[in-house]
Every structure is written in C-alpha cells, then in structure tokens.
Design a protein around this motif. Sequence first.
Motif, short mmCIF file in Angstrom:
data_model
loop_
_atom_site.label_atom_id
_atom_site.label_comp_id
_atom_site.label_asym_id
_atom_site.label_seq_id
_atom_site.Cartn_x
_atom_site.Cartn_y
_atom_site.Cartn_z
N MET A 273 0.83 -1.20 0.00
CA MET A 273 0.00 0.00 0.00
C MET A 273 0.87 1.25 0.00
O MET A 273 1.87 1.33 0.70
N LYS A 274 0.49 2.24 -0.84
CA LYS A 274 1.20 3.51 -0.90
C LYS A 274 0.25 4.65 -0.53
O LYS A 274 -0.91 4.66 -0.92
N VAL A 275 0.78 5.60 0.27
CA VAL A 275 0.04 6.80 0.62
C VAL A 275 0.92 8.00 0.26
O VAL A 275 2.10 8.04 0.62
N ASP B 281 3.97 0.83 2.43
CA ASP B 281 3.83 -0.08 3.56
C ASP B 281 4.10 0.70 4.86
O ASP B 281 3.41 1.67 5.11
N ASP B 282 5.12 0.34 5.65
CA ASP B 282 5.33 1.04 6.92
C ASP B 282 6.51 2.01 6.89
O ASP B 282 6.94 2.52 7.93
N ASP C 299 -0.79 5.04 -8.51
CA ASP C 299 -1.19 3.87 -7.70
C ASP C 299 -1.12 4.12 -6.20
O ASP C 299 -1.09 3.18 -5.41
N ALA C 300 -1.09 5.39 -5.78
CA ALA C 300 -1.04 5.73 -4.36
C ALA C 300 -2.34 6.38 -3.92
O ALA C 300 -3.01 7.07 -4.71
N GLU C 301 -2.70 6.18 -2.65
CA GLU C 301 -3.80 6.94 -2.06
C GLU C 301 -3.27 8.34 -1.80
O GLU C 301 -2.38 8.53 -0.97
N THR C 302 -3.79 9.31 -2.55
CA THR C 302 -3.25 10.67 -2.50
C THR C 302 -4.12 11.56 -1.62
O THR C 302 -5.34 11.61 -1.75
N ILE C 303 -3.47 12.27 -0.68
CA ILE C 303 -4.16 13.16 0.25
C ILE C 303 -3.56 14.56 0.11
O ILE C 303 -2.35 14.73 0.28
N ASP C 304 -4.40 15.53 -0.21
CA ASP C 304 -3.93 16.91 -0.34
C ASP C 304 -3.88 17.54 1.05
O ASP C 304 -4.91 17.69 1.72
N VAL C 305 -2.70 17.92 1.51
CA VAL C 305 -2.53 18.52 2.84
C VAL C 305 -2.00 19.94 2.73
O VAL C 305 -1.24 20.41 3.58
N GLU C 306 -2.43 20.64 1.68
CA GLU C 306 -2.08 22.04 1.49
C GLU C 306 -2.45 22.86 2.74
O GLU C 306 -3.55 22.72 3.30
N ASN D 291 -0.04 3.12 8.61
CA ASN D 291 -1.49 2.96 8.64
C ASN D 291 -2.17 4.27 8.99
O ASN D 291 -1.82 4.92 9.99
N LEU D 292 -3.16 4.65 8.19
CA LEU D 292 -3.95 5.84 8.48
C LEU D 292 -4.91 5.55 9.63
O LEU D 292 -5.94 4.90 9.46
#
Length: 527
Positions: free
Chosen positions: A1-3, A27-28, A41-48, A508-509
Amino acid sequence: MKVLLKNGTIIDGTGEKPFKADLLIEDDIILKIQENIELMDAETIDVEGKIVCPGFIDTHSHSDLMILVNPYNETKIRQGITTEVLGQDGISMAPLPKEYISPWRKNLAGLDGDTDEIDWTYETTDNYLKMMEHKGIGLNQSYLVPHGNVRMEAMGLEGREATDEEIQKMCEITRREMEAGAYGLSTGLIYIPCAYSETKELIEMCKVVAEFDGLFVVHQRSEADTILQSMEEVIQIGKLSGVRIHFSHFKVCGKKSWKYIDDVIKLLEKAQAEGVKISFDQYPYVAGSTMLGVVLPPWAHAGGTDKLLERLSDNEMRARMVKDIQEGIPGWDNFIDFAGFDQIFVTSVKTEKNEKFIGKSLEEIGKFQGKNPYDATFNLLLEEENAVGMVDFYGLEEHVITFLKRPEQNVCTDGLLGGKPHPRAYGAFPRVLGKYVREEKALSLEEAIFKMTKKPAELLGLKKRGTLKAGNFADIVVFNPDTIIDKGTFIDPVQYPEGIDYVIINGNLVIDNGEYKKILAGEVLRK
C-alpha cells in the motif's frame, strides 16, 4: 500500500526550518520526501496549508494496564502520539512474582487502575510485552524497568534499607529485564517501595542500566522544599554509575518553593558541565496528578496496601499521620503542605459509593461529611483500598514556560486514564502547539516539534523514528497550525483536541481526515 501526502509543509523533527514537499509512504516506511511526486497507484491526500511532522513520542505514559484491556488508546492517538514509554515512576506491570500479585494490584491501582480482565501471572517483562504483541496495540509501546517491581521481587515490600545481597539480586533482575528489551530503569522515590531505597541501591542498579546505554528515569524524592538536595542525589547517581539521567515531569511545587527555580536551573547546568548527561520531560499545565495515597507519610505504606489499611483503621496511627503531615518529615514531599486541602481534587475512585466525590477537593469532601479534612481523606483511602486518583495545583504559567524553553526539556502527558482525569491525558501535545507556540510564542513550531519527536527518540535510542526521512518508519502527524489546540479543562477534561487531521502509525492511516479508524497499527519496541 502507498500513501502520498501532497503539498504539505514539512517540519522534519530535526529543528530545521519548514519546507514545502510531498511525502510518499510505502507499507510502513517513508519512501521519499521531495517536491512534485506524481503517482497513479497511491492513495493521494492533499494537505495544502497543513504541517506534516513526525509522530509525537510520549516519554511518560500510564497506559500500562489499560493497553491490555483496551489496546486502541484513542485518547493518545487523537493528540498525535504514535509512541509511548510505559513502566514509569518505579511502579508498573512487570516484573511481578506470582506471590505478590494481590498486594501489587492494590499498590498500582491508584496510578494505572485495576481489572480482572487480564491474566496477571505473566511474571516477567518479556512475558508482559508478549501479551501486548499477542493482543495487538493501537500505537507503539516501549518499556522501562520499574525499580519498585524489581525491589519487590528481590526483597518484598518491607520498608527498610536493602542488604548487599538484596541489592545484588536487584541488579540481576534489572539485567534480565534490560535484556528483554527495556529502554532503561524508572523509579518513583515518593512511591512505595521505591521510597525506602538508599542512594547506593540505585547506583548499583544504574551501573547495570549504563551497560545497555539505558536511561535512568526518575521521579525524584522532592519537587518542593528539598528539591535541591533531591537533585543532588540523582546527579550523584549519574556521576557514580555513568547512567544518563532523565527527570520525570520536571517542576518546582508550591509557592514556598518557587524561590528555588533559579538554583534548580544552575544545578542542571553545573552537573552537565561536569559531564553528567541530563534531560527532563514536562507536561504543560500548572497542576499535577497522581494517587491520593502520596499525601500519607512513607512509613504508613510499609508492608504494602493491606498494612496501610490496617493503619488507617487505627486512631493512634491516624494521629501519628496527622502529626507528620503538620510538622513534616525531612526529605519527604508533603503534598498537603505545598498544595493544601483546597487544591487537591479527587479524580477517580473504585466504588460507586464514593463517585460523588470525583471532582471535589479534600476540603469540600470534609465539609460534605461534617469531618475535618484529615479524617475525610483517611476515610476515603480506607474505603477505596487506596485506589484513589487526584489532581494537585502547584505552579504558575510563567514557570511552565521557563522549563518548556530549557534545552533539556521534551514534552510528555503523564496522563492517568481513569475516572475524571487530568486534561493532559487528552491534550498535552496540542496544548504546546496551540497555546505555547501559536498564542504565547514561547517556542517556534520547529523547536516544539523537535521536543516532541527527534529529541525523545534520540534520548531513548528509538531506531528510525522521530524524524521524517526516507527509510524511517512512517509515524506521521498532519495538523492545522492555525487551529490546533487542546479542549479539555479541569472541570471537563474528557475532550479530544482540535486541528489534528491525520495520524499515521507504521504506515497505517489511524486518524483519517479527523475520523478515528479502529486499527491495531502499533508495535512493541524493544531496545
């Protein structure tokens, strides 16, 4: 898993200035930190507009028992803590010989609570840590060998000086527990049975700890009128054993003792100039919290809780306790003297009968019962079998800031989790970032985060944690610097802080856009 955390402001824990970058987790592990990472292929989160920093490390925690009953520990994770240090104040879960389970549970109850939901026959630190590993834990846990547990295994709960043979036995037990992965030795020299120890006992045990480059974490004998002599004892232990010294929840208690603050700082600096390695942790409040039994003279606890209850049932013994509290005992921290009956508040009890006293001062409880506050206090401890928690007010905001700014300092909670807890259990770390960084401007953001991450990680010797760096474990907090703040008060402490959007533990989120996800993402860390 990629974040992938996009567009964040990185504060990496080193104390260096913030910079804009993306951060990729696989992963970790933190895979890379750089500008303009693009991945499909990553879960992308915008943290602007948000700060991305290492997970916070709580160097003084009391989750020792709770983590086996409720392994998630949302209370700590909600304030950005990803790693805790258990085994504090010299009294904790292990080692615990089977013959002492009953008295030890009573001794421990005022700090960490009690339960029949676990199997208490684990005996050693190794087995205690394996219980956590088997059940799973919500955040990372590390452990200190508690001096009181070691002393109990070597010589029971007697209130006397140890013989040379008993000290040797304590050293052997300490070595066994350090080999199991403990990060150091803790003591609480106001707690039973640690309070009965002589300096030489601690020197010999600390020599063993120094062999492992472990830390000596100490709630010293006095944080009030004899604090200078108390610190000199601890510094002497450091000099003669070679161990690194870490003072727990550092402060100076009570108006009569505030005059010692400048001398305390000079003593820290003098010891370090002489080669003693010293650090301390601090929670950012003007009140402390512990078990109510500490208001009694040390001799009252000799032999364990059952003997204490016998003495509390004896009017002659009560009269002797009152005399010692009123007149004082040299070297003993007298909470009633430095805080007063009106500034000590009950936070937890064991029975429903006395729940009405939670949140009340000892003075208020006495008035409610139509008794003097001494008898009201003694009665409560007797009825609750010593399982009573309390909060005591001792300082000023300017003193908090003085110690917060010291280079030896890192942040902790010291949060007891039962009943109506001290608000530090829910908000110590956000309080530093909101009140003391944003509002008071006592520290810069990067200084404060250094004191919550890299500094404690290096102090303990935690590997690949405490900084944001490719190859390190992905323990990460994302927060809004404009809104982060603690919410709990002494009247209503059970409130989660604001402004923390994401907490990532070992990749892990666990907090996802402010929502807690019930994941056992932690690891047991062994030195």
